[in-house]
Design a protein around this motif. Sequence first.
Motif, short mmCIF file in Angstrom:
data_model
loop_
_atom_site.label_atom_id
_atom_site.label_comp_id
_atom_site.label_asym_id
_atom_site.label_seq_id
_atom_site.Cartn_x
_atom_site.Cartn_y
_atom_site.Cartn_z
N ARG A 128 -47.64 -10.31 29.46
CA ARG A 128 -46.46 -9.72 30.12
C ARG A 128 -46.81 -8.39 30.78
NH1 ARG A 128 -43.52 -12.05 25.60
NH2 ARG A 128 -44.07 -10.23 24.37
N ARG A 129 -47.62 -7.60 30.11
CA ARG A 129 -48.02 -6.31 30.68
C ARG A 129 -48.82 -6.53 31.97
NH1 ARG A 129 -52.37 -3.25 29.07
NH2 ARG A 129 -53.38 -5.28 29.30
N ASP A 130 -49.76 -7.50 31.93
CA ASP A 130 -50.56 -7.78 33.12
C ASP A 130 -49.69 -8.25 34.28
OD1 ASP A 130 -52.76 -7.11 31.65
OD2 ASP A 130 -53.41 -9.18 31.28
N GLN A 131 -48.71 -9.11 33.96
CA GLN A 131 -47.82 -9.61 35.00
C GLN A 131 -46.98 -8.48 35.59
OE1 GLN A 131 -45.92 -12.57 32.61
NE2 GLN A 131 -47.75 -13.87 32.57
N ALA A 132 -46.52 -7.58 34.73
CA ALA A 132 -45.72 -6.45 35.23
C ALA A 132 -46.57 -5.58 36.16
CB ALA A 132 -45.19 -5.63 34.05
N LEU A 133 -47.81 -5.33 35.75
CA LEU A 133 -48.69 -4.51 36.59
C LEU A 133 -48.95 -5.20 37.93
CD1 LEU A 133 -51.35 -3.13 34.07
CD2 LEU A 133 -49.61 -1.82 35.32
N ALA A 134 -49.14 -6.53 37.90
CA ALA A 134 -49.41 -7.27 39.14
C ALA A 134 -48.19 -7.23 40.07
CB ALA A 134 -49.78 -8.72 38.81
N ARG A 135 -47.00 -7.34 39.49
CA ARG A 135 -45.77 -7.28 40.28
C ARG A 135 -45.46 -5.86 40.73
NH1 ARG A 135 -43.31 -10.01 36.00
NH2 ARG A 135 -42.38 -8.01 35.44
N GLY A 136 -45.87 -4.90 39.91
CA GLY A 136 -45.51 -3.50 40.17
C GLY A 136 -44.11 -3.16 39.71
N SER A 137 -43.51 -4.06 38.94
CA SER A 137 -42.14 -3.80 38.49
C SER A 137 -41.95 -4.38 37.10
CB SER A 137 -41.13 -4.41 39.45
OG SER A 137 -41.24 -5.83 39.41
N VAL A 138 -40.86 -3.98 36.47
CA VAL A 138 -40.59 -4.43 35.11
C VAL A 138 -39.08 -4.61 34.93
CG1 VAL A 138 -40.54 -2.05 34.22
CG2 VAL A 138 -41.13 -3.93 32.69
N GLU A 139 -38.71 -5.56 34.08
CA GLU A 139 -37.30 -5.78 33.76
C GLU A 139 -36.90 -4.84 32.64
OE1 GLU A 139 -35.25 -8.78 34.90
OE2 GLU A 139 -36.73 -8.39 36.48
N VAL A 140 -35.85 -4.07 32.85
CA VAL A 140 -35.42 -3.16 31.78
C VAL A 140 -33.97 -3.41 31.42
CG1 VAL A 140 -37.06 -1.37 32.47
CG2 VAL A 140 -34.73 -1.33 33.38
N ASP A 141 -33.62 -3.00 30.23
CA ASP A 141 -32.25 -3.12 29.74
C ASP A 141 -31.35 -2.17 30.54
OD1 ASP A 141 -30.31 -3.90 27.48
OD2 ASP A 141 -30.28 -1.70 27.40
N ASP A 142 -30.23 -2.71 31.04
CA ASP A 142 -29.33 -1.91 31.89
C ASP A 142 -28.86 -0.64 31.20
OD1 ASP A 142 -29.01 -3.45 34.34
OD2 ASP A 142 -28.12 -4.99 33.05
N GLU A 143 -28.39 -0.83 29.97
CA GLU A 143 -27.76 0.29 29.29
C GLU A 143 -28.77 1.40 28.99
OE1 GLU A 143 -25.05 0.95 25.29
OE2 GLU A 143 -25.50 -1.09 25.96
N ALA A 144 -29.95 0.99 28.50
CA ALA A 144 -30.97 1.99 28.19
C ALA A 144 -31.39 2.71 29.47
CB ALA A 144 -32.18 1.32 27.53
N PHE A 145 -31.52 1.95 30.56
CA PHE A 145 -31.94 2.56 31.82
C PHE A 145 -30.89 3.55 32.32
CE2 PHE A 145 -32.41 2.71 36.45
CZ PHE A 145 -33.74 3.10 36.54
N ASP A 146 -29.61 3.14 32.27
CA ASP A 146 -28.55 4.04 32.73
C ASP A 146 -28.53 5.32 31.91
OD1 ASP A 146 -27.79 2.31 34.71
OD2 ASP A 146 -26.16 1.38 33.56
N GLN A 147 -28.72 5.18 30.62
CA GLN A 147 -28.74 6.37 29.76
C GLN A 147 -29.91 7.28 30.11
OE1 GLN A 147 -27.90 6.28 25.47
NE2 GLN A 147 -27.42 4.11 25.72
N LEU A 148 -31.05 6.64 30.38
CA LEU A 148 -32.24 7.43 30.75
C LEU A 148 -31.98 8.20 32.04
CD1 LEU A 148 -35.21 8.27 30.51
CD2 LEU A 148 -35.83 6.09 31.61
N VAL A 149 -31.43 7.50 33.04
CA VAL A 149 -31.13 8.16 34.32
C VAL A 149 -30.18 9.32 34.10
CG1 VAL A 149 -29.97 7.84 36.55
CG2 VAL A 149 -31.60 6.11 35.72
#
Lengths: 332, 332
Positions: free
Chosen positions: B302-323
């Motif tokens: 999964r890590r390799d695939q994320a690096l190849a894509r250049g993006s990652v799926e994140v949890d909405d709520e955690a991301f909003d809180q981080l922002v």
Amino acid sequence: MRTIEISELRRLTLARLRQGFSKEASERMAEVILFGEMSGRASHGIQRLLPGSYGPLDEEPGPDPMIERLSHNSARVDGRPGMLVASIACDLAIDLASESGMSAVTARGSRSTSGSLNYFVERMTEAGMVAVISANTLAFVTPHGGKGRLLGTNPLAMGVPSSGRPFIIDMATSASNVGEVMAAAAAGTTLSPGIAVDSSGNETRSPSDVLDGGALLPFGGHKGLGLAMMIELMNGVLAGAGAAPTGSSDGWGHVFVAMSLKAFGDPDELRQRAQEIIERFESAPTVDERPPRIPGRASLDRRDQALARGSVEVDDEAFDQLVSLVDGSSAS
Amino acid sequence: MRTIEISELRRLTLARLRQGFSKEASERMAEVILFGEMSGRASHGIQRLLPGSYGPLDEEPGPDPMIERLSHNSARVDGRPGMLVASIACDLAIDLASESGMSAVTARGSRSTSGSLNYFVERMTEAGMVAVISANTLAFVTPHGGKGRLLGTNPLAMGVPSSGRPFIIDMATSASNVGEVMAAAAAGTTLSPGIAVDSSGNETRSPSDVLDGGALLPFGGHKGLGLAMMIELMNGVLAGAGAAPTGSSDGWGHVFVAMSLKAFGDPDELRQRAQEIIERFESAPTVDERPPRIPGRASLDRRDQALARGSVEVDDEAFDQLVSLVDGSSAS
């Protein structure tokens, strides 16, 4: 079962080992056998002196094990039988770690048991070492969903010294072991569910299915599989043992890692700290208010009791066979 | 879930960490967080940047971690937060083992997560090291038949380099983990049977029973308990961490052991040998004729695939809180 004095069992064990090995090698291996018998693990006791037991006398005679020094704190012992190379490797790991704080000594080339790993862990803890020992053995285990034998029962044993008794664990990474399957086959009993498959990979509780091309499963699901594979790989790579099985003659592997308490602080203080933590394990609250069972403790208790009594209970049949093997030799 | 570019996630992660830490410390820890997120272990990703997550920003500010050199191949890192001391200890273990073949570096003093241990194992395998890492953490586990929290979820992670991809395992020695229990509580679902007890030590499937003074059980029965206790003890003794829990302020422990392939032979040959064994794992026969699942592989994929894509799926709520945590700060 019958009660035999330890001195008599040592005499017979030595006499049997001397049929194949030098005095020094026999004395090393006799201690391993006696530990197995005294600690109540009969599958690693005098049973291993009988033919067909993957014991020391089942191996073809070979030259003395060869020690290859790889660096100031690492070495490899190449040769057979397993108990002898393991005993030599254990001592060497202690010596090297006494000098440089940490050591790794590997062993390969045997195709017979090294005996109980907790025997070696205890020797290392007595020398003030934290010990990590693993071995890869006869292929007898398949991954979940697999068929055919890919991995050994691959024991992992570890120990930490304390100011009281050391804390020692010693576990196969398989859900059962070869000895238990053979014992169930002999007794005509069935295996526990979920621990073994037949030669087609279908779950079985029949010990003969397992012995007839079947396999055991790892303990503890996917985590146990990870440990079993890691030990197979680590021994295959670091010890140069056969692994995941090859047709090669590299034999089984051992990796002995020793870390001296001296490398981490004042050994007496660290031993005291270990003892305090172990006492908190021993006094942890339980539902039935009986003391919790401490892993690894029962076998060392049995050994201590046997030493205090000066005698040990042995299996009648194994003992009779041992006597006959020894007497047959001295009469011939 | 939403898709976020890794560069953007790194920027936000760094900005959040910079609210409590130096640039260098933040950069070290950001890589650990990003690894957790990319490898699909959200409980070790940006979740740990939110308040009350046992993450780095939950710890009281402290001095820079202190490195105490104990011998030519051992050292201790004392300080917090967990991700920072683990990252420093990992690098130091690599450096010391590069010089002397083997090393042990411990860490103590933190009370927050170090992040996924397989991140550190991978760094060690990239440097040509066989890695063994363990940690003792927040007490949340009880022995079978016990009540009350005696042990951490105590992860064990190991790795072996190869000429292809390394073989890496990383497992809690508990049957589940704190994050899964909290997730089940939030989702209103029940736990699997046989993995947890309530505060009286009776089996429960209710996550709130577990959070309310209950405990998880070890994985794999008595063998898993042995491993969990061994890790608790080894970290308590070698790292000087709190263990089996004390009221002391010694915090959680880590032990990083590195063994350079160079100590065991020609590294290229050993890497090749490792690759051949791993390939035999990968091609082992299975009942359904699909390739066997190799432990530890999915998260690195999964890590390799994320690096190849250049993006990652994140949890909405955690991301909003981080922002909001980052924006709130820059706006203030």
